[in-house]
Scaffold this motif. Structure first.
Motif, PDB file in Angstrom:
ATOM      1  N   ILE A 163      10.034   4.870  10.959  1.00 36.88           N
ATOM      2  CA  ILE A 163       9.453   5.267  12.244  1.00 36.88           C
ATOM      3  C   ILE A 163       8.146   6.015  12.035  1.00 36.88           C
ATOM      4  O   ILE A 163       7.159   5.786  12.752  1.00 36.88           O
ATOM      5  CB  ILE A 163      10.458   6.108  13.035  1.00 36.88           C
ATOM      6  CG1 ILE A 163      11.598   5.210  13.539  1.00 36.88           C
ATOM      7  CG2 ILE A 163       9.785   6.818  14.212  1.00 36.88           C
ATOM      8  CD1 ILE A 163      12.712   5.958  14.238  1.00 36.88           C
ATOM      9  N   SER A 164       8.124   6.895  11.049  1.00 34.62           N
ATOM     10  CA  SER A 164       6.878   7.633  10.761  1.00 34.62           C
ATOM     11  C   SER A 164       5.756   6.688  10.375  1.00 34.62           C
ATOM     12  O   SER A 164       4.599   6.867  10.797  1.00 34.62           O
ATOM     13  CB  SER A 164       7.118   8.646   9.631  1.00 34.62           C
ATOM     14  OG  SER A 164       8.038   9.629  10.024  1.00 34.62           O
ATOM     15  N   TYR A 165       6.100   5.669   9.587  1.00 34.28           N
ATOM     16  CA  TYR A 165       5.072   4.705   9.193  1.00 34.28           C
ATOM     17  C   TYR A 165       4.537   3.948  10.397  1.00 34.28           C
ATOM     18  O   TYR A 165       3.315   3.771  10.540  1.00 34.28           O
ATOM     19  CB  TYR A 165       5.633   3.725   8.157  1.00 34.28           C
ATOM     20  CG  TYR A 165       4.590   2.743   7.690  1.00 34.28           C
ATOM     21  CD1 TYR A 165       3.739   3.060   6.650  1.00 34.28           C
ATOM     22  CD2 TYR A 165       4.433   1.499   8.320  1.00 34.28           C
ATOM     23  CE1 TYR A 165       2.750   2.173   6.228  1.00 34.28           C
ATOM     24  CE2 TYR A 165       3.455   0.608   7.904  1.00 34.28           C
ATOM     25  CZ  TYR A 165       2.617   0.952   6.871  1.00 34.28           C
ATOM     26  OH  TYR A 165       1.634   0.083   6.471  1.00 34.28           O
TER      27      TYR A 165
ATOM     28  N   ASP B 141       0.819  -1.212   0.000  1.00 37.00           N
ATOM     29  CA  ASP B 141       0.000   0.000   0.000  1.00 37.00           C
ATOM     30  C   ASP B 141       0.851   1.259   0.000  1.00 37.00           C
ATOM     31  O   ASP B 141       0.428   2.305  -0.490  1.00 37.00           O
ATOM     32  CB  ASP B 141      -0.907   0.028   1.240  1.00 37.00           C
ATOM     33  CG  ASP B 141      -1.883  -1.127   1.271  1.00 37.00           C
ATOM     34  OD1 ASP B 141      -2.569  -1.357   0.256  1.00 37.00           O
ATOM     35  OD2 ASP B 141      -1.952  -1.819   2.306  1.00 37.00           O
ATOM     36  N   TYR B 142       2.023   1.158   0.612  1.00 35.86           N
ATOM     37  CA  TYR B 142       2.932   2.302   0.718  1.00 35.86           C
ATOM     38  C   TYR B 142       4.334   1.814   0.382  1.00 35.86           C
ATOM     39  O   TYR B 142       4.747   0.727   0.801  1.00 35.86           O
ATOM     40  CB  TYR B 142       2.912   2.880   2.130  1.00 35.86           C
ATOM     41  CG  TYR B 142       3.988   3.911   2.404  1.00 35.86           C
ATOM     42  CD1 TYR B 142       3.897   5.202   1.880  1.00 35.86           C
ATOM     43  CD2 TYR B 142       5.112   3.589   3.169  1.00 35.86           C
ATOM     44  CE1 TYR B 142       4.881   6.152   2.131  1.00 35.86           C
ATOM     45  CE2 TYR B 142       6.106   4.527   3.426  1.00 35.86           C
ATOM     46  CZ  TYR B 142       5.987   5.802   2.903  1.00 35.86           C
ATOM     47  OH  TYR B 142       6.967   6.737   3.142  1.00 35.86           O
TER      48      TYR B 142
ATOM     49  N   PHE C  86      -0.254  -4.035  10.659  1.00 35.28           N
ATOM     50  CA  PHE C  86       0.495  -3.707   9.454  1.00 35.28           C
ATOM     51  C   PHE C  86       1.578  -4.747   9.201  1.00 35.28           C
ATOM     52  O   PHE C  86       2.063  -5.415  10.119  1.00 35.28           O
ATOM     53  CB  PHE C  86       1.117  -2.306   9.532  1.00 35.28           C
ATOM     54  CG  PHE C  86       2.112  -2.120  10.648  1.00 35.28           C
ATOM     55  CD1 PHE C  86       3.426  -2.557  10.546  1.00 35.28           C
ATOM     56  CD2 PHE C  86       1.725  -1.465  11.826  1.00 35.28           C
ATOM     57  CE1 PHE C  86       4.338  -2.369  11.579  1.00 35.28           C
ATOM     58  CE2 PHE C  86       2.633  -1.274  12.864  1.00 35.28           C
ATOM     59  CZ  PHE C  86       3.946  -1.728  12.738  1.00 35.28           C
ATOM     60  N   PHE C  87       1.940  -4.882   7.920  1.00 34.16           N
ATOM     61  CA  PHE C  87       3.089  -5.669   7.500  1.00 34.16           C
ATOM     62  C   PHE C  87       4.090  -4.692   6.911  1.00 34.16           C
ATOM     63  O   PHE C  87       3.786  -3.963   5.959  1.00 34.16           O
ATOM     64  CB  PHE C  87       2.694  -6.704   6.449  1.00 34.16           C
ATOM     65  CG  PHE C  87       3.873  -7.339   5.761  1.00 34.16           C
ATOM     66  CD1 PHE C  87       4.641  -8.301   6.407  1.00 34.16           C
ATOM     67  CD2 PHE C  87       4.232  -6.967   4.473  1.00 34.16           C
ATOM     68  CE1 PHE C  87       5.744  -8.877   5.778  1.00 34.16           C
ATOM     69  CE2 PHE C  87       5.326  -7.547   3.825  1.00 34.16           C
ATOM     70  CZ  PHE C  87       6.082  -8.505   4.487  1.00 34.16           C
ATOM     71  N   LEU C  88       5.285  -4.657   7.482  1.00 33.92           N
ATOM     72  CA  LEU C  88       6.318  -3.713   7.056  1.00 33.92           C
ATOM     73  C   LEU C  88       7.576  -4.468   6.666  1.00 33.92           C
ATOM     74  O   LEU C  88       8.108  -5.255   7.452  1.00 33.92           O
ATOM     75  CB  LEU C  88       6.623  -2.733   8.200  1.00 33.92           C
ATOM     76  CG  LEU C  88       7.821  -1.800   8.022  1.00 33.92           C
ATOM     77  CD1 LEU C  88       7.630  -0.887   6.812  1.00 33.92           C
ATOM     78  CD2 LEU C  88       8.044  -0.976   9.290  1.00 33.92           C
ATOM     79  N   TYR C  89       8.047  -4.216   5.472  1.00 35.26           N
ATOM     80  CA  TYR C  89       9.295  -4.787   4.964  1.00 35.26           C
ATOM     81  C   TYR C  89      10.332  -3.667   4.971  1.00 35.26           C
ATOM     82  O   TYR C  89      10.303  -2.772   4.125  1.00 35.26           O
ATOM     83  CB  TYR C  89       9.048  -5.332   3.558  1.00 35.26           C
ATOM     84  CG  TYR C  89      10.250  -5.818   2.789  1.00 35.26           C
ATOM     85  CD1 TYR C  89      11.265  -6.554   3.390  1.00 35.26           C
ATOM     86  CD2 TYR C  89      10.346  -5.578   1.417  1.00 35.26           C
ATOM     87  CE1 TYR C  89      12.353  -7.015   2.652  1.00 35.26           C
ATOM     88  CE2 TYR C  89      11.416  -6.039   0.665  1.00 35.26           C
ATOM     89  CZ  TYR C  89      12.417  -6.746   1.291  1.00 35.26           C
ATOM     90  OH  TYR C  89      13.489  -7.201   0.552  1.00 35.26           O
TER      91      TYR C  89
END
Length: 513
Positions: free
Chosen positions: A255-257, A159-160, A266-269
């Protein structure tokens, strides 16, 4: 032989066990998931894996509360194929994915079920921050960095996306924010070539007097920030990154995300550039480590991991956040630049007792650190010694978190969820297959490691239990076993790309006679 530092550091943990009920049964709500994939960090580059001259206190503390894998493998010994396999659950050689330039077409089909797509359809927000290196645009419509870039991370489930397109030693040296180059001005368009010089910027080959770091082995294209790169670039001056601020910039985006999405799963890579060349640590970490510039950028990476953990704690979501920390492959300490890393490493060894390095099919190329943290569920950490390949994270997360997915969507991925709940887990996979950049295959089955005949190299067979350094080729001692492992590979791999078993072994026996 297991690294003695690991034993001393976590020895008490081996006596502990975790509840045998599955994570999916325990989970009351979806946890956040963060994959931290370092770039070119070796098996013994972290304190918890044996490093003594490189300090990694944040990662070491995370490891004390986590499951530590001592036989984890990156799917490939180079970047693009490892990242492809992680995100798709498919062997990268099936699509001929090797190291990619920034203008290569997107290697992942938008129709593919990827890790981010699986999470997104189960209510997660998904994001990537950092290195992409999996192609942009299409074969018919190459990427244009001056227009919207739709065929990229957002096309395959994110998404981002805030990312740099390839590697930090390749042009273009810019960030892309979702579908547009960040900071680009219309009157200074970007042009990129990997075939010939373009533009009027100096190059490492023509203008060595303008360099702050001398190139090594072909990194003599356009000079950005005093460092010449692979390829040539013109324009985009306002969008170009600053190497010594690159890590902090990507950390701040991460960090902002996290802060923005703390109220929903959320899933963050997160894919930082440390410790890939060119190694340019921020001023705070320059000359800090006892292992020269190589150690500096790893200690900087550790700091970034610590800041992410701090943010998770401050937002109140650390306990229910899964963190997976690993590396895309091992390093080659002196590859593209004469940065003094090899000369000033001061006795530090990124490979431990393993043979090989980046690009290699031997253990030193693919065996990587792998740490799994989930504070809410892991109350009794332990060391997992069973071989694991993170190609299998797609199936493992689906199983672990009860996320629906079909067998067809899993492709080559298999669930290793039991490895994350049991010290003595049942064998989850009969063999581990890894590749080098050219798509050549090695297979590990139990204690045995087999490398088929490759270009100008004979087949190799090793007993990793007795010979973890792969010093003694047992191909002539156990030819029947080697043939069986060769057949195992051929059952998965395209047989036309490997020599037939009959021809292979006739050559071997003839050479012995």
């Amino acid at each position: 032989m297991m690294n003695t530092k690991i034993i001393s550091f976590t020895g008490i943990l081996t006596t502990l066990s975790i509840a045998h009920t599955s994570y999916a049964q325990q989970a009351e709500q979806h946890p956040n998931v963060i994959i931290i994939l370092a770039d070119d960090i070796g098996y013994t580059d972290l304190g918890c894996y044996g490093a003594k001259k490189i300090k990694t206190p944040a990662i070491d503390q995370l490891a004390r509360q986590s499951i530590i894998f001592t036989n984890a493998y990156a799917p490939a010994s180079t970047s693009s194929p490892s990242r492809y396999a992680l995100l798709t659950g498919e062997y990268a050689w099936r699509k001929n994915v090797g190291i990619l330039p920034a203008d290569a077409p997107l290697t992942i089909s938008p129709a593919t079920t990827t890790l981010p797509e699986m999470f997104r359809r189960n209510g997660y927000q998904t994001a990537i921050v950092g290195k992409w290196h999996l192609g942009l645009g299409t074969k018919d419509i190459p990427v244009d960095f001056n227009r919207e870039i739709k065929e990229g991370p957002l096309a395959i489930g994110f998404d981002y996306a805030y990312y740099f397109p390839a590697t930090n030693d390749r042009v273009p040296c810019i960030y892309i924010n979702n579908e547009k180059v960040d900071g680009l001005t219309p009157n200074d368009p970007i042009n990129v070539s990997y075939k010939q010089k373009i533009g009027s910027d100096g190059t490492g080959k023509e203008n060595p007097d303008k360099l702050i770091m001398k190139p090594h082995l072909g990194h003599d294209g356009t000079i950005i920030n005093g460092i010449s790169r692979i390829g040539w670039m013109s324009g985009g001056n306002s969008a170009r990154w600053q190497d010594d601020k690159m890590g902090e910039h990507l950390l701040n985006k991460t960090i902002s995300y996290i802060k923005k999405h703390a109220d929903s799963p959320f899933f963050l890579y997160y894919a930082p550039h440390n410790a890939h060349e060119p190694r340019v640590p921020s001023p705070a970490f320059k000359n800090k480590s006892k292992a020269g510039i190589y150690g500096d950028v790893i200690e900087e990476f550790d700091y970034y991991v610590g800041k992410i953990i701090q943010t998770l704690k401050e937002t109140g979501i650390y306990e229910n956040t899964i963190i997976v920390l690993s590396s895309d492959n091992a390093p080659m300490i002196k590859e593209g630049y004469q940065d003094g890393a090899l000369e000033n490493i001061n006795g530090h060894n990124p490979y431990g007792n393993l043979r090989g390095e980046k690009y290699s099919l031997h253990e030193g190329g693919n065996k990587v650190p792998f740490i799994f943290s989930w504070p809410q569920k892991i109350k009794r950490p332990f060391i997992q010694t069973q071989p694991f390949i993170y190609l299998d994270m797609l199936a493992t997360f689906a199983d672990m978190l009860n996320l629906p997915i079909t067998k067809k969507e899993l492709k080559d991925s298999r669930s290793g969820a039991s490895l994350f709940t049991q010290v003595q887990a049942p064998l989850y996979r009969e063999y581990i297959m890894t590749q080098n950049n050219g798509g050549e295959i090695a297979i590990r089955k139990g204690k045995w490691k087999f490398l088929p005949q490759r270009k100008n190299k004979n087949a190799e067979l090793y007993n990793l239990e007795n010979d973890p350094s792969e010093l003694h080729n047992l191909i002539f001692a156990y030819p029947q076993l080697a043939q069986k492992l060769k057949i195992e590979i051929e059952q998965v791999y395209n047989k036309n790309n490997l020599k037939s078993a009959t021809k292979l072994f006739s050559v071997l026996l003839a050479s012995k006679r």
